[in-house]
Design a protein around this motif. Structure first.
Motif, PDB file in Angstrom:
ATOM      1  N   GLN A  14       0.845  -1.196   0.000  1.00 39.66           N
ATOM      2  CA  GLN A  14       0.000   0.000   0.000  1.00 39.66           C
ATOM      3  C   GLN A  14       0.882   1.250   0.000  1.00 39.66           C
ATOM      4  O   GLN A  14       0.610   2.222  -0.713  1.00 39.66           O
ATOM      5  N   THR A  15       1.936   1.243   0.792  1.00 41.43           N
ATOM      6  CA  THR A  15       2.842   2.383   0.833  1.00 41.43           C
ATOM      7  C   THR A  15       3.445   2.641  -0.536  1.00 41.43           C
ATOM      8  O   THR A  15       3.577   3.784  -0.973  1.00 41.43           O
ATOM      9  N   ALA A  16       3.793   1.567  -1.252  1.00 38.02           N
ATOM     10  CA  ALA A  16       4.431   1.714  -2.562  1.00 38.02           C
ATOM     11  C   ALA A  16       3.494   2.356  -3.578  1.00 38.02           C
ATOM     12  O   ALA A  16       3.888   3.274  -4.317  1.00 38.02           O
ATOM     13  N   VAL A  17       2.244   1.884  -3.648  1.00 35.75           N
ATOM     14  CA  VAL A  17       1.331   2.465  -4.632  1.00 35.75           C
ATOM     15  C   VAL A  17       1.013   3.912  -4.274  1.00 35.75           C
ATOM     16  O   VAL A  17       0.904   4.776  -5.155  1.00 35.75           O
ATOM     17  N   MET A  18       0.931   4.226  -2.989  1.00 34.74           N
ATOM     18  CA  MET A  18       0.691   5.607  -2.587  1.00 34.74           C
ATOM     19  C   MET A  18       1.879   6.485  -2.936  1.00 34.74           C
ATOM     20  O   MET A  18       1.716   7.639  -3.355  1.00 34.74           O
ATOM     21  N   ALA A  19       3.086   5.955  -2.783  1.00 42.11           N
ATOM     22  CA  ALA A  19       4.288   6.717  -3.152  1.00 42.11           C
ATOM     23  C   ALA A  19       4.309   6.972  -4.655  1.00 42.11           C
ATOM     24  O   ALA A  19       4.695   8.060  -5.111  1.00 42.11           O
ATOM     25  N   ALA A  20       3.894   5.979  -5.447  1.00 49.74           N
ATOM     26  CA  ALA A  20       3.882   6.139  -6.895  1.00 49.74           C
ATOM     27  C   ALA A  20       2.848   7.180  -7.326  1.00 49.74           C
ATOM     28  O   ALA A  20       3.110   7.996  -8.220  1.00 49.74           O
ATOM     29  N   ILE A  21       1.680   7.166  -6.707  1.00 52.29           N
ATOM     30  CA  ILE A  21       0.655   8.159  -7.020  1.00 52.29           C
ATOM     31  C   ILE A  21       1.154   9.557  -6.658  1.00 52.29           C
ATOM     32  O   ILE A  21       1.003  10.507  -7.441  1.00 52.29           O
ATOM     33  N   ARG A  22       1.735   9.692  -5.484  1.00 49.48           N
ATOM     34  CA  ARG A  22       2.268  10.993  -5.065  1.00 49.48           C
ATOM     35  C   ARG A  22       3.315  11.498  -6.056  1.00 49.48           C
ATOM     36  O   ARG A  22       3.304  12.684  -6.434  1.00 49.48           O
ATOM     37  N   GLN A  23       4.185  10.624  -6.473  1.00 50.91           N
ATOM     38  CA  GLN A  23       5.236  10.991  -7.418  1.00 50.91           C
ATOM     39  C   GLN A  23       4.646  11.457  -8.740  1.00 50.91           C
ATOM     40  O   GLN A  23       5.092  12.462  -9.324  1.00 50.91           O
ATOM     41  N   ALA A  24       3.620  10.753  -9.218  1.00 47.09           N
ATOM     42  CA  ALA A  24       3.003  11.122 -10.486  1.00 47.09           C
ATOM     43  C   ALA A  24       2.316  12.487 -10.394  1.00 47.09           C
ATOM     44  O   ALA A  24       2.449  13.326 -11.297  1.00 47.09           O
ATOM     45  N   VAL A  25       1.586  12.729  -9.310  1.00 45.58           N
ATOM     46  CA  VAL A  25       0.915  14.020  -9.143  1.00 45.58           C
ATOM     47  C   VAL A  25       1.942  15.149  -9.099  1.00 45.58           C
ATOM     48  O   VAL A  25       1.749  16.202  -9.714  1.00 45.58           O
ATOM     49  N   ARG A 102     -11.409  14.507 -11.752  1.00 42.27           N
ATOM     50  CA  ARG A 102     -11.303  15.707 -10.914  1.00 42.27           C
ATOM     51  C   ARG A 102      -9.863  16.161 -10.878  1.00 42.27           C
ATOM     52  O   ARG A 102      -8.947  15.389 -11.176  1.00 42.27           O
ATOM     53  N   SER A 103      -9.669  17.389 -10.466  1.00 43.82           N
ATOM     54  CA  SER A 103      -8.322  17.918 -10.314  1.00 43.82           C
ATOM     55  C   SER A 103      -7.830  17.687  -8.890  1.00 43.82           C
ATOM     56  O   SER A 103      -8.552  17.975  -7.926  1.00 43.82           O
ATOM     57  N   ALA A 104      -6.613  17.193  -8.757  1.00 40.21           N
ATOM     58  CA  ALA A 104      -6.020  16.977  -7.434  1.00 40.21           C
ATOM     59  C   ALA A 104      -5.810  18.296  -6.710  1.00 40.21           C
ATOM     60  O   ALA A 104      -5.616  18.316  -5.489  1.00 40.21           O
ATOM     61  N   GLU A 105      -5.849  19.407  -7.444  1.00 38.05           N
ATOM     62  CA  GLU A 105      -5.668  20.730  -6.849  1.00 38.05           C
ATOM     63  C   GLU A 105      -7.002  21.419  -6.586  1.00 38.05           C
ATOM     64  O   GLU A 105      -7.022  22.587  -6.188  1.00 38.05           O
ATOM     65  N   GLY A 106      -8.106  20.696  -6.817  1.00 34.71           N
ATOM     66  CA  GLY A 106      -9.420  21.281  -6.613  1.00 34.71           C
ATOM     67  C   GLY A 106      -9.882  21.180  -5.164  1.00 34.71           C
ATOM     68  O   GLY A 106      -9.112  20.891  -4.255  1.00 34.71           O
ATOM     69  N   LYS A 107     -11.175  21.404  -4.974  1.00 33.32           N
ATOM     70  CA  LYS A 107     -11.727  21.397  -3.620  1.00 33.32           C
ATOM     71  C   LYS A 107     -11.788  20.000  -3.015  1.00 33.32           C
ATOM     72  O   LYS A 107     -11.854  19.855  -1.800  1.00 33.32           O
ATOM     73  N   ARG A 108     -11.824  18.973  -3.864  1.00 34.67           N
ATOM     74  CA  ARG A 108     -11.875  17.595  -3.375  1.00 34.67           C
ATOM     75  C   ARG A 108     -10.562  16.903  -3.696  1.00 34.67           C
ATOM     76  O   ARG A 108     -10.307  16.526  -4.843  1.00 34.67           O
ATOM     77  N   PRO A 109      -9.689  16.726  -2.705  1.00 36.13           N
ATOM     78  CA  PRO A 109      -8.383  16.118  -2.961  1.00 36.13           C
ATOM     79  C   PRO A 109      -8.520  14.672  -3.440  1.00 36.13           C
ATOM     80  O   PRO A 109      -9.549  14.016  -3.231  1.00 36.13           O
ATOM     81  N   LEU A 110      -7.471  14.196  -4.068  1.00 36.63           N
ATOM     82  CA  LEU A 110      -7.419  12.793  -4.473  1.00 36.63           C
ATOM     83  C   LEU A 110      -7.439  11.931  -3.222  1.00 36.63           C
ATOM     84  O   LEU A 110      -6.581  12.067  -2.355  1.00 36.63           O
ATOM     85  N   GLN A 111      -8.410  11.046  -3.140  1.00 40.51           N
ATOM     86  CA  GLN A 111      -8.511  10.134  -1.997  1.00 40.51           C
ATOM     87  C   GLN A 111      -8.216   8.712  -2.446  1.00 40.51           C
ATOM     88  O   GLN A 111      -8.709   8.267  -3.478  1.00 40.51           O
ATOM     89  N   TRP A 112      -7.408   8.022  -1.666  1.00 44.88           N
ATOM     90  CA  TRP A 112      -7.080   6.629  -1.938  1.00 44.88           C
ATOM     91  C   TRP A 112      -7.720   5.759  -0.860  1.00 44.88           C
ATOM     92  O   TRP A 112      -8.016   6.232   0.240  1.00 44.88           O
ATOM     93  N   VAL A 113      -7.928   4.495  -1.203  1.00 38.75           N
ATOM     94  CA  VAL A 113      -8.718   3.612  -0.347  1.00 38.75           C
ATOM     95  C   VAL A 113      -7.845   2.618   0.422  1.00 38.75           C
ATOM     96  O   VAL A 113      -6.685   2.380   0.081  1.00 38.75           O
ATOM     97  N   ALA A 114      -8.421   2.060   1.471  1.00 39.59           N
ATOM     98  CA  ALA A 114      -7.829   0.950   2.214  1.00 39.59           C
ATOM     99  C   ALA A 114      -8.953  -0.032   2.530  1.00 39.59           C
ATOM    100  O   ALA A 114     -10.122   0.348   2.581  1.00 39.59           O
ATOM    101  N   TRP A 115      -8.584  -1.299   2.754  1.00 43.41           N
ATOM    102  CA  TRP A 115      -9.579  -2.325   3.065  1.00 43.41           C
ATOM    103  C   TRP A 115      -9.900  -2.235   4.543  1.00 43.41           C
ATOM    104  O   TRP A 115      -9.116  -2.598   5.404  1.00 43.41           O
ATOM    105  N   ARG A 116     -11.084  -1.709   4.849  1.00 44.94           N
ATOM    106  CA  ARG A 116     -11.526  -1.550   6.229  1.00 44.94           C
ATOM    107  C   ARG A 116     -12.996  -1.925   6.312  1.00 44.94           C
ATOM    108  O   ARG A 116     -13.772  -1.628   5.418  1.00 44.94           O
ATOM    109  N   LYS A 117     -13.366  -2.563   7.408  1.00 46.07           N
ATOM    110  CA  LYS A 117     -14.767  -2.910   7.639  1.00 46.07           C
ATOM    111  C   LYS A 117     -15.346  -3.696   6.463  1.00 46.07           C
ATOM    112  O   LYS A 117     -16.487  -3.485   6.030  1.00 46.07           O
ATOM    113  N   GLU A 118     -14.510  -4.604   5.926  1.00 48.30           N
ATOM    114  CA  GLU A 118     -14.925  -5.486   4.838  1.00 48.30           C
ATOM    115  C   GLU A 118     -15.315  -4.728   3.571  1.00 48.30           C
ATOM    116  O   GLU A 118     -16.194  -5.158   2.822  1.00 48.30           O
TER     117      GLU A 118
END
Length: 255
Positions: A14-25, A102-118
């Protein structure tokens, strides 16, 4: 990278894919959508996205498209599917035709998911740090509040085993700068309830305050800027390195 979906390289965590997304943005891929696909249809979904938006191009081909003024897109699959579903983020340098982006610089930031509560739930959001101006991940406000309220609840009740377990869990979250700042805030607020150095037991002074166990492995600093992204058999063991290898392993398991 070839245009074969089977050759798509999987992220190691999960950390790796989040790092890759951050890098791309940070490199200009500011338009996004986050969605899911059934795991049994993942190869077809990747193939369809490539047909529409050329997501499997090599870095050289992506540069050529960008220089030509064409939109450039990249796909970021989660490290693994859960509940029969695979989450993904589609990022691009411009809005993609036919996609609700959407734009990552807009009012709604890019949100990424995690597996929680099934379920795959929004858990992290990418924003610029208020001090450094660099892109970093934070917990969503709702999830941060949930973690804080649980910690304070256990502290008020004096339920030290649950509090220690909860804090240990926090210490294993993807420790990007924003997340590190938030969990450090939770720890400090809880410590105001239990005391920074002393905690009284029913019989008197603790000889070994139990909360210290929660801080033994507490992260001392945020993640470094560079994170190893892809599955490496020498480090990660016999895990699938590509989507094709994952699909073949899945097929064998179902045989």
């Amino acid at each position: 990278m070839t245009a074969d979906p089977a050759d798509y390289r999987l992220y190691r965590s999960q950390t790796a894919v989040m790092a890759a997304i951050r890098q791309a943005v940070a490199k200009g891929y500011r338009y996004y959508l986050v969605a899911t696909t059934p795991e049994e249809k993942v190869l077809g979904a990747v193939a369809k996205l490539h047909e529409r938006h050329r997501i499997l191009l090599s870095p050289e081909a992506r540069r050529a498209r960008k220089e030509a003024g064409l939109p450039v897109a990249q796909l970021f699959l989660g490290p693994e599917p859960r509940g029969g579903v695979w989450p993904y983020a589609l990022l691009a340098t411009k809005r993609l035709e036919g996609e609700e982006m959407r734009s990552a610089e807009g009012k709604r930031p890019l949100q990424w998911v995690a597996w929680r509560k099934e379920a795959w739930l929004p858990t992290y959001e990418l924003r610029k740090h208020e001090d450094t101006g660099r892109w970093t991940w934070y917990l969503t406000e709702a999830f941060y509040r949930e973690l804080l309220e649980e910690a304070l609840h256990h502290a008020r009740k004096g339920d030290w085993p649950r509090l220690v377990g909860h804090l240990k869990t926090l210490g294993h979250l993807p420790m990007f700068g924003g997340v590190f700042q938030q969990i450090t805030d939770i720890r400090r607020r809880v410590q105001k309830l239990w005391g920074d150095t002393h905690l009284r037991s029913p019989e008197g002074q603790w000889k070994a305050p139990p909360w210290k166990k929660a801080l033994e492995d507490w992260p001392k600093r945020p993640l470094a800027a560079s994170v190893y992204l892809y599955v490496d058999p020498e480090v990660d063991g016999p895990r699938p390195r590509t989507l094709g290898e994952w699909w073949e392993a899945r097929r064998k398991e179902g045989a």
